[in-house]
Scaffold this motif. Structure first.
Motif, PDB file in Angstrom:
ATOM      1  N   LEU A   1       0.813  -1.215   0.000  1.00 22.50           N
ATOM      2  CA  LEU A   1       0.000   0.000   0.000  1.00 22.50           C
ATOM      3  C   LEU A   1       0.846   1.265   0.000  1.00 22.50           C
ATOM      4  O   LEU A   1       0.400   2.316  -0.470  1.00 22.50           O
ATOM      5  CB  LEU A   1      -0.914   0.002   1.237  1.00 22.50           C
ATOM      6  CG  LEU A   1      -1.911  -1.161   1.348  1.00 22.50           C
ATOM      7  CD1 LEU A   1      -2.577  -1.156   2.709  1.00 22.50           C
ATOM      8  CD2 LEU A   1      -2.954  -1.066   0.238  1.00 22.50           C
ATOM      9  N   ASP A   2       2.035   1.195   0.552  1.00 23.26           N
ATOM     10  CA  ASP A   2       2.907   2.373   0.658  1.00 23.26           C
ATOM     11  C   ASP A   2       4.355   1.881   0.654  1.00 23.26           C
ATOM     12  O   ASP A   2       4.840   1.309   1.633  1.00 23.26           O
ATOM     13  CB  ASP A   2       2.603   3.126   1.958  1.00 23.26           C
ATOM     14  CG  ASP A   2       3.398   4.427   2.070  1.00 23.26           C
ATOM     15  OD1 ASP A   2       4.397   4.579   1.334  1.00 23.26           O
ATOM     16  OD2 ASP A   2       3.041   5.262   2.915  1.00 23.26           O
ATOM     17  N   ARG A   3       5.052   2.107  -0.444  1.00 22.22           N
ATOM     18  CA  ARG A   3       6.395   1.540  -0.616  1.00 22.22           C
ATOM     19  C   ARG A   3       7.431   2.168   0.307  1.00 22.22           C
ATOM     20  O   ARG A   3       8.545   1.673   0.412  1.00 22.22           O
ATOM     21  CB  ARG A   3       6.834   1.673  -2.071  1.00 22.22           C
ATOM     22  CG  ARG A   3       6.003   0.805  -2.996  1.00 22.22           C
ATOM     23  CD  ARG A   3       6.336   1.024  -4.454  1.00 22.22           C
ATOM     24  NE  ARG A   3       5.176   0.722  -5.289  1.00 22.22           N
ATOM     25  CZ  ARG A   3       5.100   0.980  -6.573  1.00 22.22           C
ATOM     26  NH1 ARG A   3       6.129   1.554  -7.187  1.00 22.22           N
ATOM     27  NH2 ARG A   3       4.031   0.678  -7.258  1.00 22.22           N
ATOM     28  N   THR A   4       7.075   3.223   1.003  1.00 26.02           N
ATOM     29  CA  THR A   4       8.037   3.832   1.926  1.00 26.02           C
ATOM     30  C   THR A   4       8.327   2.918   3.126  1.00 26.02           C
ATOM     31  O   THR A   4       9.286   3.145   3.861  1.00 26.02           O
ATOM     32  CB  THR A   4       7.518   5.186   2.453  1.00 26.02           C
ATOM     33  OG1 THR A   4       6.286   4.976   3.164  1.00 26.02           O
ATOM     34  CG2 THR A   4       7.307   6.148   1.303  1.00 26.02           C
TER      35      THR A   4
ATOM     36  N   ARG B   1       7.766 -12.060  -0.809  1.00 24.24           N
ATOM     37  CA  ARG B   1       8.177 -12.088  -2.226  1.00 24.24           C
ATOM     38  C   ARG B   1       7.421 -11.018  -3.011  1.00 24.24           C
ATOM     39  O   ARG B   1       8.001 -10.314  -3.858  1.00 24.24           O
ATOM     40  CB  ARG B   1       7.892 -13.468  -2.826  1.00 24.24           C
ATOM     41  CG  ARG B   1       8.711 -14.604  -2.233  1.00 24.24           C
ATOM     42  CD  ARG B   1       8.400 -15.922  -2.969  1.00 24.24           C
ATOM     43  NE  ARG B   1       9.018 -17.069  -2.342  1.00 24.24           N
ATOM     44  CZ  ARG B   1      10.282 -17.431  -2.483  1.00 24.24           C
ATOM     45  NH1 ARG B   1      11.082 -16.702  -3.251  1.00 24.24           N
ATOM     46  NH2 ARG B   1      10.745 -18.516  -1.879  1.00 24.24           N
ATOM     47  N   ILE B   2       6.134 -10.890  -2.729  1.00 27.64           N
ATOM     48  CA  ILE B   2       5.319  -9.892  -3.438  1.00 27.64           C
ATOM     49  C   ILE B   2       5.799  -8.482  -3.103  1.00 27.64           C
ATOM     50  O   ILE B   2       5.834  -7.597  -3.968  1.00 27.64           O
ATOM     51  CB  ILE B   2       3.831 -10.081  -3.084  1.00 27.64           C
ATOM     52  CG1 ILE B   2       3.323 -11.397  -3.687  1.00 27.64           C
ATOM     53  CG2 ILE B   2       2.988  -8.909  -3.590  1.00 27.64           C
ATOM     54  CD1 ILE B   2       1.961 -11.823  -3.173  1.00 27.64           C
TER      55      ILE B   2
ATOM     56  N   HIS C   1       6.699  -5.387  -5.528  1.00 28.37           N
ATOM     57  CA  HIS C   1       6.203  -4.008  -5.431  1.00 28.37           C
ATOM     58  C   HIS C   1       7.361  -3.008  -5.396  1.00 28.37           C
ATOM     59  O   HIS C   1       7.269  -1.925  -5.979  1.00 28.37           O
ATOM     60  CB  HIS C   1       5.331  -3.848  -4.183  1.00 28.37           C
ATOM     61  CG  HIS C   1       3.928  -4.320  -4.353  1.00 28.37           C
ATOM     62  ND1 HIS C   1       3.004  -3.649  -5.132  1.00 28.37           N
ATOM     63  CD2 HIS C   1       3.278  -5.409  -3.860  1.00 28.37           C
ATOM     64  CE1 HIS C   1       1.850  -4.295  -5.104  1.00 28.37           C
ATOM     65  NE2 HIS C   1       1.986  -5.370  -4.339  1.00 28.37           N
ATOM     66  N   SER C   2       8.429  -3.384  -4.691  1.00 27.90           N
ATOM     67  CA  SER C   2       9.572  -2.473  -4.580  1.00 27.90           C
ATOM     68  C   SER C   2      10.254  -2.274  -5.923  1.00 27.90           C
ATOM     69  O   SER C   2      10.958  -1.285  -6.118  1.00 27.90           O
ATOM     70  CB  SER C   2      10.575  -3.026  -3.553  1.00 27.90           C
ATOM     71  OG  SER C   2       9.975  -3.134  -2.281  1.00 27.90           O
ATOM     72  N   ALA C   3      10.070  -3.238  -6.838  1.00 25.13           N
ATOM     73  CA  ALA C   3      10.723  -3.146  -8.137  1.00 25.13           C
ATOM     74  C   ALA C   3       9.846  -2.490  -9.201  1.00 25.13           C
ATOM     75  O   ALA C   3      10.276  -2.309 -10.339  1.00 25.13           O
ATOM     76  CB  ALA C   3      11.137  -4.544  -8.599  1.00 25.13           C
TER      77      ALA C   3
ATOM     78  N   LYS D   1       6.247  -3.903 -16.097  1.00 29.15           N
ATOM     79  CA  LYS D   1       6.001  -3.054 -14.932  1.00 29.15           C
ATOM     80  C   LYS D   1       7.236  -2.860 -14.062  1.00 29.15           C
ATOM     81  O   LYS D   1       7.324  -1.889 -13.321  1.00 29.15           O
ATOM     82  CB  LYS D   1       4.880  -3.663 -14.065  1.00 29.15           C
ATOM     83  CG  LYS D   1       3.487  -3.567 -14.683  1.00 29.15           C
ATOM     84  CD  LYS D   1       2.454  -4.079 -13.706  1.00 29.15           C
ATOM     85  CE  LYS D   1       1.033  -3.851 -14.225  1.00 29.15           C
ATOM     86  NZ  LYS D   1       0.005  -4.248 -13.226  1.00 29.15           N
ATOM     87  N   MET D   2       8.140  -3.820 -14.126  1.00 26.71           N
ATOM     88  CA  MET D   2       9.301  -3.751 -13.255  1.00 26.71           C
ATOM     89  C   MET D   2      10.252  -2.654 -13.694  1.00 26.71           C
ATOM     90  O   MET D   2      10.592  -2.540 -14.868  1.00 26.71           O
ATOM     91  CB  MET D   2      10.054  -5.095 -13.238  1.00 26.71           C
ATOM     92  CG  MET D   2       9.246  -6.256 -12.702  1.00 26.71           C
ATOM     93  SD  MET D   2       8.823  -6.052 -10.961  1.00 26.71           S
ATOM     94  CE  MET D   2       7.775  -7.488 -10.723  1.00 26.71           C
ATOM     95  N   SER D   3      10.678  -1.887 -12.726  1.00 26.95           N
ATOM     96  CA  SER D   3      11.638  -0.820 -13.043  1.00 26.95           C
ATOM     97  C   SER D   3      13.068  -1.295 -12.907  1.00 26.95           C
ATOM     98  O   SER D   3      14.002  -0.641 -13.367  1.00 26.95           O
ATOM     99  CB  SER D   3      11.415   0.376 -12.116  1.00 26.95           C
ATOM    100  OG  SER D   3      11.594  -0.004 -10.764  1.00 26.95           O
TER     101      SER D   3
END
Length: 839
Positions: free
Chosen positions: A751-754, A775-776, A780-782, A830-832
């Motif tokens: 919900l909030d990557r911080t 793992r998920i 999300h972090s990527a 989607k992955m950065s």
């Protein structure tokens, strides 16, 4: 953790706190416990160079002897002149460490007293005994802080020894090492080194290191013992020799032999009182004495001891000691002595000794009682078929009421404990109960019915029978105790915490007359209730206590190891949990059908799954299957959970949460609210909203800090409340439930990557932990800042990150291979981060 002495962090913090307040510090504890290491370590931590003043027994009568070793003392110098010299010679920022202050001579003690009275924050005093009066008075006046260095606990002993041997230490070996050395680091070091030299400590067939009973004692350790024993009185030496054969030694025997003057009453004494017995102040000394006794000396001692036990032995434990010694040394005794000894050994949980004494009793002409004890010992070790065969030639119709009651109870115990056939146990009791009239026998029937009912997953009938056993068995401690403990376990399974804790603590604190087998089950209930209360430190202490007080064989060992494994899993120490589960399963054997085996195999599956060990989880699940007699009844719940966690080990979410919800429904139908809350929360940690909705109601009707926190977690998940999840994760982490904290932080990251940094911090503390939601969170972090993952994409990523191929993912999710290929392509877009490219 490194081999040798360790710096105890709790003691170190206490020293630092006193130092910050400019108070003198007194570190106490027995020789070898680590007082000097702690003092030196603290001096180094504050950047001070130690200035040593050391007391020594040999110099105690030499005035100024201790100070003279630190500074020059001239001929004719008095205390005042030496004090002046000490002040002048004391370096700036010096840190005075007064070592072994109990051995300071009078003059040196006076100078040290003046030093600590004149300067604040001057240093540390260590002592293994009472201080000289002048020094004690000066330290008290200056507000001394006394820090007692505790012995090594079982976990630390295990870590230290495993660091030394470079392998895994068996649970039984760790317990023995902790007990025989008293957790003393010096004794442990010397004892282990001696065991390695003599190959008494060596790897077994499975690569797990085992310890033989007879271990070589190092020269240094013998020297320590020699110094300590040099001042022993004749009575003390005699008692120690007797303790090397029989420990604890009944106090009546000590008095009968005229050795009462050899019993001390202060820490550090060679012989100490313990209730109606005496024990060695340090178990190491009795082992050393036993090794130095010749065969003739030992034989004479045994004869004297057996004679004294026969003259004084009115209590069951004294009869047991007499029977054991006669068995071991081939001495004659009446059959009744061996029969009664076997009964006591069974209550204490020593099933092997029970069998040996029962067979000797039968060989000596004993009747039904010995056969019953032999049958119970075999059933308790998983040999139910042999146990029933022992009783096959007995004709129940020929027995009087008392013997019939004993026979029926023994057969029922064999069915419920040995075979896991709880219905058969009730059937036996139903058949013979109409012939039973005495309150004591009916109490036994009620207690075994309670045990069979709780083992069958029926807490409400178990509660009724348990209370009946207590009402009928007020004059029969065994059945009353069993009734109390089953009542506590039934209430715990129904979701209560306060009453089970109260019942078990009162029962264990007042009297363990139910014996080790009953007490072991009670302590297991205590540990599990403490987990529900979210008191992990207390749960671990009680779990280790259970391991220490249990005879390490078969069911007692399995219960103790399986219980402590649950504590380690809750903490996130899955390596320790796996070792304990393996030990428990090895103790039970492959033929176990009691329920303990399948439950332990299930927990082993979970421990493997939570580190992403697919092969280990699969193998443990198969062991759960082998230990499960039926999947259609309550007994099949363990296997269902094991299968769910095998799926979780590869990153699955959808299928396992459905299984966990079904198990929760079965648990609620059986009035097992504690189990229902636990499995629903496992599904909530995977992000399942249906389970979260159900948990809100279940946890509300369940006591304990942990269920309350789990309910708060479910509410935050349903509300998509990142801040609420953060608060819950903090609470889990503060209480020590690191895996739960990690999963909750992972859900907050979605919900909030911080919150990713907070998740990373918890995962560093939780060794090798990995779950689908962590793992998920990695996925999300990527992601690019504007991207999110749908539930289907999230599970696909978890499976892919766990190493599943596209074909495997398609089979697991019930999708076509082309659909999975499209999902993976969309994820890569989607992955950065470039490291998430195609495999």
């Amino acid at each position: 953790m490194t081999w040798g002495y360790r710096a105890d962090e709790t003691a170190l913090s206490a020293v630092a706190e006193a130092w910050a307040k400019h108070r003198p510090v007194l570190i106490t504890g027995p020789a070898g416990i680590g007082k000097t290491r702690l003092a030196r370590h603290f001096a180094e931590s504050v950047g001070r160079r130690p200035f040593w003043i050391i007391g020594a027994p040999a110099m105690r009568g030499t005035q100024l002897g201790a100070v003279a070793a630190a500074i020059p003392v001239g001929f004719g110098d008095d205390v005042d002149s030496v004090w002046t010299t000490l002040r002048e010679r004391l370096p700036a920022r010096a840190f005075v460490i007064v070592e072994a202050a109990e051995h300071l001579d009078t003059a040196s003690a006076a100078i040290v007293a003046r030093l600590f009275a004149s300067f604040s924050g001057v240093g540390i005093v260590t002592a293994g005994g009472p201080l000289p009066p002048a020094l004690r008075q000066a330290l008290d006046a200056a507000g001394v802080r006394e820090v007692v260095v505790p012995p090594l606990d079982l976990e630390t002993v295990t870590e230290l020894v495993e660091d030394r041997i470079g392998g895994e230490l068996s649970v039984a070996a760790a317990v023995r090492l902790q007990q025989v050395t008293g957790g003393n680091p010096f004794f442990l070091t010397e004892y282990v080194e001696g065991a390695l030299r003599s190959e008494s400590l060596a790897p077994g067939s499975a690569g797990i290191w085992e310890l033989e009973v007879d271990t070589e004692i190092s020269d240094d350790l013998r020297q320590v013992a020699a110094e300590r024993l040099a001042g022993a009185s004749e009575s003390e030496e005699r008692i120690l020799d007797l303790l090397s054969l029989c420990a604890p030694l009944p106090r009546a025997v000590v008095d009968h032999l005229g050795l009462a003057d050899g019993v001390g009453d202060a820490p550090g004494d060679l012989v100490l009182p313990l209730a109606d017995a005496v024990v060695c102040g340090q178990a190491m000394f009795t082992q050393i004495r036993r090794g130095e006794l010749g065969p003739l000396q030992r034989r004479r001692l045994v004869g004297d001891l057996v004679e004294a036990l026969a003259a004084t032995g009115e209590r069951p434990v004294e009869t047991l000691h007499r029977a054991r010694l006669c068995l071991e040394y081939g001495l004659a005794a009446p059959a009744q002595v061996f029969t009664e000894g076997a009964a006591t050994a069974f209550l204490l949980g020593d099933l092997i000794l029970t069998e040996q004494l029962a067979r000797r009793a039968i060989d000596t002409g004993a009747g039904l009682g010995a056969h019953l004890q032999l049958s119970r010992s075999l059933a308790g070790r998983g040999q139910a078929g042999r146990a029933l065969q022992v009783l096959a030639e007995i004709e129940p119709d020929s027995l009087d009421e008392d013997d019939l009651a004993g026979y029926a109870i023994t057969v029922a115990i064999t069915h419920t404990v040995g075979q896991g056939d709880h219905a058969a146990a009730h059937g036996v009791l139903d058949k013979f109960e109409p012939r039973i009239t005495s309150a004591a026998a009916r109490a036994g029937f009620a207690a075994i019915r309670a045990l069979a009912s709780v083992n069958a997953g029926r807490p409400y009938p178990a509660l009724q029978w348990a209370r009946a056993a207590q009402a009928l068995g007020r004059q029969v401690p065994l059945w009353s105790a069993l009734g109390e403990f089953v009542e506590a376990e039934s209430l715990r399974r129904s979701g209560e915490v306060a009453r089970p804790l109260q019942i078990v603590r009162q029962a264990l604190g007042a009297d363990e007359s139910g014996g080790a087998l009953v007490g072991t089950g009670a302590r297991r209930t205590l540990v599990q209730a403490l987990l529900s209360a979210a008191d992990l430190p207390a749960a671990q202490r009680e779990g280790e206590r259970l391991l220490e007080v249990s005879v390490l064989q078969h069911i007692p060992q399995a219960i103790a190891c399986a219980t402590l494994a649950q504590v380690h899993s809750a903490r996130g120490d899955f390596s320790a949990a796996r070792r304990l589960c393996e030990t428990a399963l090895a103790a039970l054997g492959d033929g176990d059908r009691t329920g303990l085996g399948r439950g332990t195999a299930m927990h082993l599956t979970i421990a493997h799954a939570m580190t992403g060990d697919r092969a280990g989880a699969r193998a443990a699940r198969r062991r759960t299957e082998r230990a499960t007699a039926s999947v259609a009844s309550w007994a099949g719940a363990n296997l269902q959970v094991a299968r769910a966690f095998e799926q979780i080990s590869v990153g699955e979410i959808t299928r396992p949460v459905a299984v966990l919800r079904a198990v929760a429904d079965e648990s609620l139908a059986a009035d097992q609210r504690a189990e229902a809350a636990a499995v629903l929360h496992a599904a909530v940690r995977l992000g399942d909203r249906i389970a979260a909705q159900r948990l809100l109601a279940v946890a509300l009707a369940t006591e304990g800090t942990l269920p309350h926190l789990q309910r708060t977690h479910a509410a935050a998940l349903l509300a998509d409340d990142a801040a609420g999840l953060s608060t819950v994760a903090d609470d889990f982490g503060r209480l020590g439930f690191l895996p739960a904290a990690a999963d909750t932080w992972a859900q907050a990251v979605a919900l909030d990557r911080t919150y990713a940094a907070r998740l990373a911090a918890v995962l560093k503390r939780c060794t090798d932990y990995v779950s689908p939601v962590t793992r998920i969170a990695k996925g999300h972090s990527a992601l690019s800042p504007w991207e999110t993952l749908s539930p289907r994409e999230a599970e696909t990523f978890a499976l892919w990150d766990a190493g599943c191929t596209g074909g495997e993912i398609a089979e697991i999710l019930g999708l076509t291979t082309s659909t999975v290929t499209g999902l993976l392509a969309r994820l890569r877009t989607k992955m950065s981060s470039p490291q998430h490219g195609s495999r």
